[in-house]
Design an enzyme around this catalytic site. Structure first.
Site, PDB file in Angstrom:
ATOM      1  N   ARG A  53       0.850  -1.202   0.000  1.00 29.61           N
ATOM      2  CA  ARG A  53       0.000   0.000   0.000  1.00 29.61           C
ATOM      3  C   ARG A  53       0.884   1.250   0.000  1.00 29.61           C
ATOM      4  O   ARG A  53       1.468   1.616   1.016  1.00 29.61           O
ATOM      5  CB  ARG A  53      -0.884   0.002   1.252  1.00 29.61           C
ATOM      6  CG  ARG A  53      -1.688   1.269   1.456  1.00 29.61           C
ATOM      7  CD  ARG A  53      -2.914   1.378   0.589  1.00 29.61           C
ATOM      8  NE  ARG A  53      -3.807   0.259   0.797  1.00 29.61           N
ATOM      9  CZ  ARG A  53      -4.671  -0.182  -0.141  1.00 29.61           C
ATOM     10  NH1 ARG A  53      -4.740   0.409  -1.323  1.00 29.61           N
ATOM     11  NH2 ARG A  53      -5.438  -1.222   0.107  1.00 29.61           N
ATOM     12  N   ARG A  79       1.383  -6.521 -10.139  1.00 32.64           N
ATOM     13  CA  ARG A  79       1.895  -5.813  -8.956  1.00 32.64           C
ATOM     14  C   ARG A  79       2.361  -6.752  -7.853  1.00 32.64           C
ATOM     15  O   ARG A  79       3.009  -6.311  -6.908  1.00 32.64           O
ATOM     16  CB  ARG A  79       0.875  -4.796  -8.430  1.00 32.64           C
ATOM     17  CG  ARG A  79      -0.363  -5.349  -7.761  1.00 32.64           C
ATOM     18  CD  ARG A  79      -1.140  -4.215  -7.055  1.00 32.64           C
ATOM     19  NE  ARG A  79      -2.481  -4.617  -6.701  1.00 32.64           N
ATOM     20  CZ  ARG A  79      -3.294  -3.936  -5.907  1.00 32.64           C
ATOM     21  NH1 ARG A  79      -2.887  -2.795  -5.385  1.00 32.64           N
ATOM     22  NH2 ARG A  79      -4.515  -4.356  -5.638  1.00 32.64           N
ATOM     23  N   HIS A 152      -0.023   3.722 -10.453  1.00 27.25           N
ATOM     24  CA  HIS A 152      -0.978   4.092  -9.401  1.00 27.25           C
ATOM     25  C   HIS A 152      -0.260   4.848  -8.279  1.00 27.25           C
ATOM     26  O   HIS A 152      -0.147   4.344  -7.143  1.00 27.25           O
ATOM     27  CB  HIS A 152      -1.575   2.765  -8.892  1.00 27.25           C
ATOM     28  CG  HIS A 152      -2.736   2.850  -7.968  1.00 27.25           C
ATOM     29  ND1 HIS A 152      -2.780   3.653  -6.857  1.00 27.25           N
ATOM     30  CD2 HIS A 152      -3.908   2.180  -7.972  1.00 27.25           C
ATOM     31  CE1 HIS A 152      -3.924   3.472  -6.220  1.00 27.25           C
ATOM     32  NE2 HIS A 152      -4.625   2.584  -6.885  1.00 27.25           N
ATOM     33  N   ASP A 196     -13.257   8.719  -5.966  1.00 29.58           N
ATOM     34  CA  ASP A 196     -12.750   7.640  -6.816  1.00 29.58           C
ATOM     35  C   ASP A 196     -13.253   7.906  -8.234  1.00 29.58           C
ATOM     36  O   ASP A 196     -14.386   7.582  -8.568  1.00 29.58           O
ATOM     37  CB  ASP A 196     -13.264   6.294  -6.269  1.00 29.58           C
ATOM     38  CG  ASP A 196     -12.504   5.107  -6.855  1.00 29.58           C
ATOM     39  OD1 ASP A 196     -11.663   5.330  -7.749  1.00 29.58           O
ATOM     40  OD2 ASP A 196     -12.757   3.970  -6.413  1.00 29.58           O
ATOM     41  N   GLU A 254      -3.226   8.838 -10.839  1.00 34.09           N
ATOM     42  CA  GLU A 254      -2.667   7.720 -11.595  1.00 34.09           C
ATOM     43  C   GLU A 254      -2.698   7.978 -13.100  1.00 34.09           C
ATOM     44  O   GLU A 254      -3.729   8.385 -13.631  1.00 34.09           O
ATOM     45  CB  GLU A 254      -3.495   6.456 -11.302  1.00 34.09           C
ATOM     46  CG  GLU A 254      -3.733   6.239  -9.816  1.00 34.09           C
ATOM     47  CD  GLU A 254      -4.803   5.184  -9.538  1.00 34.09           C
ATOM     48  OE1 GLU A 254      -4.914   4.226 -10.324  1.00 34.09           O
ATOM     49  OE2 GLU A 254      -5.521   5.326  -8.540  1.00 34.09           O
TER      50      GLU A 254
END
Ligand SMILES: O=P(O)(O)OC[C@H]1O[C@@H](O)[C@H](O)[C@@H](O)[C@@H]1O
Length: 291
Positions: A53, A79, A152, A196, A254
Protein backbone atom coordinates in the site's frame (compact mmCIF):
# COMPACT_ATOMS: atom_id res chain seq x y z
CA UNK A 1 3.97 -16.00 2.48
CA UNK A 2 7.44 -14.79 3.39
CA UNK A 3 8.78 -11.34 4.06
CA UNK A 4 9.78 -9.27 1.03
CA UNK A 5 13.54 -8.87 0.58
CA UNK A 6 14.87 -5.39 1.37
CA UNK A 7 14.16 -2.90 -1.45
CA UNK A 8 16.90 -1.84 -3.87
CA UNK A 9 18.25 1.59 -2.95
CA UNK A 10 19.29 4.34 -5.38
CA UNK A 11 21.22 7.51 -4.85
CA UNK A 12 22.60 10.31 -7.02
CA UNK A 13 23.25 14.02 -6.51
CA UNK A 14 19.64 14.89 -7.35
CA UNK A 15 17.62 12.21 -5.55
CA UNK A 16 17.36 9.02 -3.58
CA UNK A 17 14.91 6.23 -4.27
CA UNK A 18 13.91 2.67 -3.47
CA UNK A 19 12.19 -0.13 -5.39
CA UNK A 20 10.96 -3.63 -4.58
CA UNK A 21 11.48 -6.25 -7.30
CA UNK A 22 8.00 -7.52 -6.50
CA UNK A 23 5.79 -5.54 -8.82
CA UNK A 24 8.79 -3.37 -9.93
CA UNK A 25 7.26 -1.31 -7.18
CA UNK A 26 8.83 2.10 -6.49
CA UNK A 27 8.27 2.86 -2.80
CA UNK A 28 10.36 5.98 -2.30
CA UNK A 29 11.64 9.01 -4.18
CA UNK A 30 13.12 12.04 -2.45
CA UNK A 31 14.46 14.73 -4.76
CA UNK A 32 17.37 16.54 -3.09
CA UNK A 33 16.21 19.49 -1.00
CA UNK A 34 12.61 18.26 -0.75
CA UNK A 35 10.58 16.14 1.63
CA UNK A 36 9.49 12.62 0.53
CA UNK A 37 7.01 12.66 -2.37
CA UNK A 38 5.63 9.11 -2.34
CA UNK A 39 3.36 7.95 0.46
CA UNK A 40 3.98 4.49 1.88
CA UNK A 41 1.65 3.13 4.53
CA UNK A 42 3.55 2.54 7.78
CA UNK A 43 1.42 -0.57 8.31
CA UNK A 44 1.51 -2.03 4.79
CA UNK A 45 2.15 -5.72 4.33
CA UNK A 46 5.65 -6.35 2.98
CA UNK A 47 5.08 -9.99 2.08
CA UNK A 48 5.55 -11.98 -1.08
CA UNK A 49 2.38 -12.12 -3.12
CA UNK A 50 0.64 -9.31 -1.21
CA UNK A 51 0.08 -5.82 -2.65
CA UNK A 52 2.10 -3.03 -1.04
CA UNK A 53 0.00 0.00 0.00
CA UNK A 54 1.80 3.08 -1.26
CA UNK A 55 4.59 4.07 -3.64
CA UNK A 56 3.73 3.42 -7.29
CA UNK A 57 2.01 0.05 -7.83
CA UNK A 58 1.88 -1.08 -11.46
CA UNK A 59 -1.61 -2.24 -12.46
CA UNK A 60 -1.49 -4.63 -15.44
CA UNK A 61 -3.02 -6.31 -17.47
CA UNK A 62 -6.27 -5.00 -16.04
CA UNK A 63 -7.37 -2.16 -13.79
CA UNK A 64 -9.63 -2.77 -10.76
CA UNK A 65 -11.69 -5.82 -11.81
CA UNK A 66 -11.18 -5.20 -15.53
CA UNK A 67 -13.12 -3.44 -18.29
CA UNK A 68 -15.83 -6.13 -18.28
CA UNK A 69 -15.62 -6.79 -14.53
CA UNK A 70 -15.08 -10.02 -12.62
CA UNK A 71 -11.30 -10.28 -12.93
CA UNK A 72 -9.05 -11.15 -10.00
CA UNK A 73 -6.78 -10.16 -8.38
CA UNK A 74 -7.82 -6.53 -8.31
CA UNK A 75 -5.55 -4.35 -10.51
CA UNK A 76 -4.01 -7.36 -12.28
CA UNK A 77 -1.28 -9.82 -11.41
CA UNK A 78 1.77 -7.68 -12.26
CA UNK A 79 1.89 -5.81 -8.96
CA UNK A 80 2.48 -8.96 -6.91
CA UNK A 81 4.81 -10.84 -9.26
CA UNK A 82 8.60 -10.59 -9.00
CA UNK A 83 9.96 -8.64 -11.99
CA UNK A 84 13.45 -9.30 -13.37
CA UNK A 85 16.19 -6.70 -13.28
CA UNK A 86 17.46 -6.18 -16.84
CA UNK A 87 19.93 -3.39 -16.16
CA UNK A 88 20.84 -0.71 -13.70
CA UNK A 89 22.87 2.47 -14.31
CA UNK A 90 23.81 5.56 -12.34
CA UNK A 91 25.26 8.91 -13.28
CA UNK A 92 25.78 12.05 -11.16
CA UNK A 93 22.25 13.24 -11.76
CA UNK A 94 20.20 10.12 -12.37
CA UNK A 95 19.85 6.55 -11.11
CA UNK A 96 18.00 4.16 -13.36
CA UNK A 97 16.74 0.58 -13.35
CA UNK A 98 15.02 -1.48 -16.04
CA UNK A 99 12.62 -4.26 -15.04
CA UNK A 100 11.12 -6.96 -17.23
CA UNK A 101 8.09 -9.25 -16.90
CA UNK A 102 6.70 -11.68 -19.45
CA UNK A 103 3.97 -14.31 -19.75
CA UNK A 104 6.59 -16.90 -18.68
CA UNK A 105 6.41 -15.34 -15.20
CA UNK A 106 2.66 -15.85 -14.97
CA UNK A 107 2.44 -19.29 -13.40
CA UNK A 108 -0.96 -19.22 -11.64
CA UNK A 109 -3.51 -21.05 -13.84
CA UNK A 110 -6.24 -18.58 -12.82
CA UNK A 111 -4.09 -15.68 -14.05
CA UNK A 112 -3.15 -17.48 -17.28
CA UNK A 113 -6.83 -18.18 -17.97
CA UNK A 114 -7.78 -14.54 -17.57
CA UNK A 115 -4.94 -13.29 -19.77
CA UNK A 116 -3.95 -16.16 -22.09
CA UNK A 117 -1.55 -14.10 -24.20
CA UNK A 118 2.16 -13.84 -24.80
CA UNK A 119 3.62 -10.51 -23.79
CA UNK A 120 6.79 -8.81 -22.68
CA UNK A 121 6.62 -5.78 -20.39
CA UNK A 122 9.43 -3.43 -19.44
CA UNK A 123 9.35 -0.78 -16.75
CA UNK A 124 12.11 1.83 -16.83
CA UNK A 125 12.41 3.81 -13.59
CA UNK A 126 14.57 6.95 -13.36
CA UNK A 127 15.30 8.78 -10.11
CA UNK A 128 16.55 12.35 -10.51
CA UNK A 129 15.03 15.81 -10.20
CA UNK A 130 12.09 13.97 -11.75
CA UNK A 131 10.75 10.54 -10.99
CA UNK A 132 10.08 8.99 -14.37
CA UNK A 133 8.38 5.66 -15.06
CA UNK A 134 7.84 4.21 -18.50
CA UNK A 135 5.82 1.02 -18.90
CA UNK A 136 6.14 -0.67 -22.32
CA UNK A 137 4.17 -3.73 -23.33
CA UNK A 138 4.84 -5.80 -26.47
CA UNK A 139 2.59 -8.46 -27.94
CA UNK A 140 5.06 -11.33 -28.49
CA UNK A 141 2.39 -13.84 -29.49
CA UNK A 142 0.36 -14.50 -32.60
CA UNK A 143 -3.03 -13.25 -31.40
CA UNK A 144 -4.07 -9.66 -30.75
CA UNK A 145 -5.04 -8.66 -27.22
CA UNK A 146 -6.40 -5.75 -25.20
CA UNK A 147 -5.05 -4.70 -21.82
CA UNK A 148 -5.47 -2.02 -19.19
CA UNK A 149 -2.69 -0.39 -17.20
CA UNK A 150 -2.09 2.16 -14.46
CA UNK A 151 0.87 3.70 -12.67
CA UNK A 152 -0.98 4.09 -9.40
CA UNK A 153 1.11 6.75 -7.62
CA UNK A 154 0.40 7.54 -3.96
CA UNK A 155 1.46 11.16 -3.38
CA UNK A 156 2.20 12.63 0.06
CA UNK A 157 0.08 15.70 0.82
CA UNK A 158 -0.09 17.91 3.93
CA UNK A 159 -3.84 17.42 4.25
CA UNK A 160 -5.94 16.08 1.38
CA UNK A 161 -8.85 18.32 2.48
CA UNK A 162 -6.72 21.39 1.69
CA UNK A 163 -5.18 20.48 -1.66
CA UNK A 164 -6.53 21.07 -5.13
CA UNK A 165 -5.88 19.12 -8.31
CA UNK A 166 -5.55 21.30 -11.41
CA UNK A 167 -5.64 20.17 -15.03
CA UNK A 168 -8.89 18.19 -15.16
CA UNK A 169 -11.34 21.06 -15.71
CA UNK A 170 -13.80 20.04 -18.44
CA UNK A 171 -12.77 16.37 -18.47
CA UNK A 172 -15.49 13.72 -18.43
CA UNK A 173 -15.26 11.08 -15.74
CA UNK A 174 -16.85 8.04 -14.20
CA UNK A 175 -17.59 8.56 -10.51
CA UNK A 176 -17.08 5.18 -8.83
CA UNK A 177 -18.33 6.44 -5.46
CA UNK A 178 -21.65 7.66 -6.88
CA UNK A 179 -21.66 4.89 -9.51
CA UNK A 180 -22.30 7.49 -12.21
CA UNK A 181 -20.95 7.64 -15.75
CA UNK A 182 -20.60 10.78 -17.84
CA UNK A 183 -19.83 13.34 -15.14
CA UNK A 184 -17.89 16.45 -16.15
CA UNK A 185 -15.27 18.11 -13.95
CA UNK A 186 -15.90 21.76 -13.30
CA UNK A 187 -12.89 23.71 -12.14
CA UNK A 188 -10.25 22.25 -9.84
CA UNK A 189 -10.84 19.05 -7.92
CA UNK A 190 -11.05 19.29 -4.12
CA UNK A 191 -11.58 16.57 -1.53
CA UNK A 192 -14.07 16.35 1.29
CA UNK A 193 -14.60 12.61 1.50
CA UNK A 194 -14.21 9.41 -0.50
CA UNK A 195 -13.19 10.24 -4.07
CA UNK A 196 -12.75 7.64 -6.82
CA UNK A 197 -12.86 9.05 -10.33
CA UNK A 198 -11.75 7.73 -13.68
CA UNK A 199 -11.16 10.74 -15.97
CA UNK A 200 -10.83 10.66 -19.76
CA UNK A 201 -7.88 13.00 -19.93
CA UNK A 202 -4.48 13.01 -21.59
CA UNK A 203 -3.39 16.28 -19.99
CA UNK A 204 -0.83 17.09 -17.34
CA UNK A 205 -2.01 17.52 -13.77
CA UNK A 206 -0.80 19.56 -10.79
CA UNK A 207 -1.43 18.82 -7.13
CA UNK A 208 -1.29 22.16 -5.33
CA UNK A 209 -0.51 21.66 -1.65
CA UNK A 210 -0.64 24.84 0.44
CA UNK A 211 0.14 22.95 3.67
CA UNK A 212 3.46 21.54 2.45
CA UNK A 213 4.01 24.63 0.30
CA UNK A 214 4.63 22.73 -2.90
CA UNK A 215 3.17 21.72 -6.21
CA UNK A 216 3.54 18.18 -7.56
CA UNK A 217 3.49 18.17 -11.36
CA UNK A 218 2.49 15.04 -13.26
CA UNK A 219 3.31 14.76 -16.95
CA UNK A 220 1.84 11.84 -18.85
CA UNK A 221 2.66 10.23 -22.19
CA UNK A 222 0.28 7.96 -24.14
CA UNK A 223 -2.16 7.88 -21.24
CA UNK A 224 -5.83 8.56 -21.95
CA UNK A 225 -7.05 8.02 -18.41
CA UNK A 226 -6.24 9.80 -15.15
CA UNK A 227 -7.54 8.12 -12.02
CA UNK A 228 -7.86 10.14 -8.82
CA UNK A 229 -8.49 8.22 -5.62
CA UNK A 230 -8.67 8.89 -1.92
CA UNK A 231 -10.62 6.53 0.37
CA UNK A 232 -12.03 9.19 2.71
CA UNK A 233 -12.44 8.66 6.46
CA UNK A 234 -14.97 5.84 6.55
CA UNK A 235 -13.49 3.55 3.89
CA UNK A 236 -9.97 4.22 5.21
CA UNK A 237 -11.02 3.20 8.72
CA UNK A 238 -11.93 -0.22 7.35
CA UNK A 239 -8.56 -0.59 5.59
CA UNK A 240 -5.94 -1.89 8.05
CA UNK A 241 -3.10 -0.42 5.99
CA UNK A 242 -4.60 3.09 5.90
CA UNK A 243 -6.63 3.44 9.12
CA UNK A 244 -8.90 6.24 10.34
CA UNK A 245 -6.17 8.91 10.32
CA UNK A 246 -4.10 7.92 7.28
CA UNK A 247 -6.48 9.08 4.54
CA UNK A 248 -5.63 12.79 4.89
CA UNK A 249 -1.94 12.16 4.19
CA UNK A 250 -2.08 11.11 0.54
CA UNK A 251 -3.86 11.31 -2.78
CA UNK A 252 -3.50 8.90 -5.68
CA UNK A 253 -3.17 10.52 -9.11
CA UNK A 254 -2.67 7.72 -11.60
CA UNK A 255 -1.55 7.75 -15.21
CA UNK A 256 -3.59 5.01 -16.86
CA UNK A 257 -5.33 3.50 -19.87
CA UNK A 258 -8.54 1.83 -18.74
CA UNK A 259 -12.02 0.99 -20.04
CA UNK A 260 -12.54 2.92 -23.31
CA UNK A 261 -8.81 3.73 -23.29
CA UNK A 262 -7.72 0.09 -22.97
CA UNK A 263 -4.83 -0.62 -25.33
CA UNK A 264 -5.18 -2.94 -28.31
CA UNK A 265 -2.00 -4.64 -29.52
CA UNK A 266 -1.60 -6.64 -32.69
CA UNK A 267 1.24 -9.21 -32.78
CA UNK A 268 4.67 -7.53 -32.53
CA UNK A 269 3.17 -4.16 -31.59
CA UNK A 270 4.41 -2.24 -28.55
CA UNK A 271 2.71 0.42 -26.46
CA UNK A 272 4.58 2.67 -23.99
CA UNK A 273 2.99 4.82 -21.31
CA UNK A 274 4.99 7.42 -19.40
CA UNK A 275 4.48 9.10 -16.02
CA UNK A 276 6.82 11.86 -14.83
CA UNK A 277 6.62 13.54 -11.47
CA UNK A 278 8.38 16.72 -10.31
CA UNK A 279 8.17 19.07 -7.32
CA UNK A 280 8.11 22.84 -7.08
CA UNK A 281 8.25 24.77 -3.84
CA UNK A 282 5.65 27.52 -3.58
CA UNK A 283 5.04 30.45 -1.34
CA UNK A 284 1.28 30.04 -1.43
CA UNK A 285 -0.48 31.28 1.68
CA UNK A 286 -1.85 28.19 3.50
CA UNK A 287 -4.77 30.29 4.67
CA UNK A 288 -5.97 31.08 1.14
CA UNK A 289 -9.69 30.31 0.93
CA UNK A 290 -10.87 27.77 -1.66
CA UNK A 291 -11.56 29.29 -5.10
O1 LIG B 1 -6.94 -1.45 -2.59
P1 LIG B 1 -6.34 -1.44 -3.96
O2 LIG B 1 -6.57 -2.72 -4.70
O3 LIG B 1 -4.89 -1.08 -3.93
O4 LIG B 1 -7.08 -0.32 -4.78
C1 LIG B 1 -7.11 0.98 -4.31
C2 LIG B 1 -7.96 1.88 -5.21
O5 LIG B 1 -7.32 2.04 -6.44
C3 LIG B 1 -7.93 2.98 -7.31
O6 LIG B 1 -7.18 3.09 -8.47
C4 LIG B 1 -9.32 2.51 -7.64
O7 LIG B 1 -9.97 3.45 -8.50
C5 LIG B 1 -10.11 2.33 -6.36
O8 LIG B 1 -11.42 1.86 -6.65
C6 LIG B 1 -9.38 1.37 -5.44
O9 LIG B 1 -10.07 1.23 -4.22
Amino acid sequence: MSELPEPRLFSCADATGAVHDQGAHVIDWIPTGHAPVLWLSPSTALETGKPVRGGVPICFPWFADGAEGGREPKHGFARTLPWHVESRESSDHEAMIVYRLSDADVTEPAHQEQFPYQFEAYCVVRFGTELSLELSVTNTGERPFDFEEALHAYLVVGDVRKIRVEGLDGASYRDKVLDREDCVQEGDLRFDGETDRVYRSTGDVAVVDPVLGRVLRIRKKNSGTTVVWNPGAETAAAMPDVGPDGWTDFVCVEGANTHADAVHLEPEETHSMGYRLSVETTAEDPGRPPA
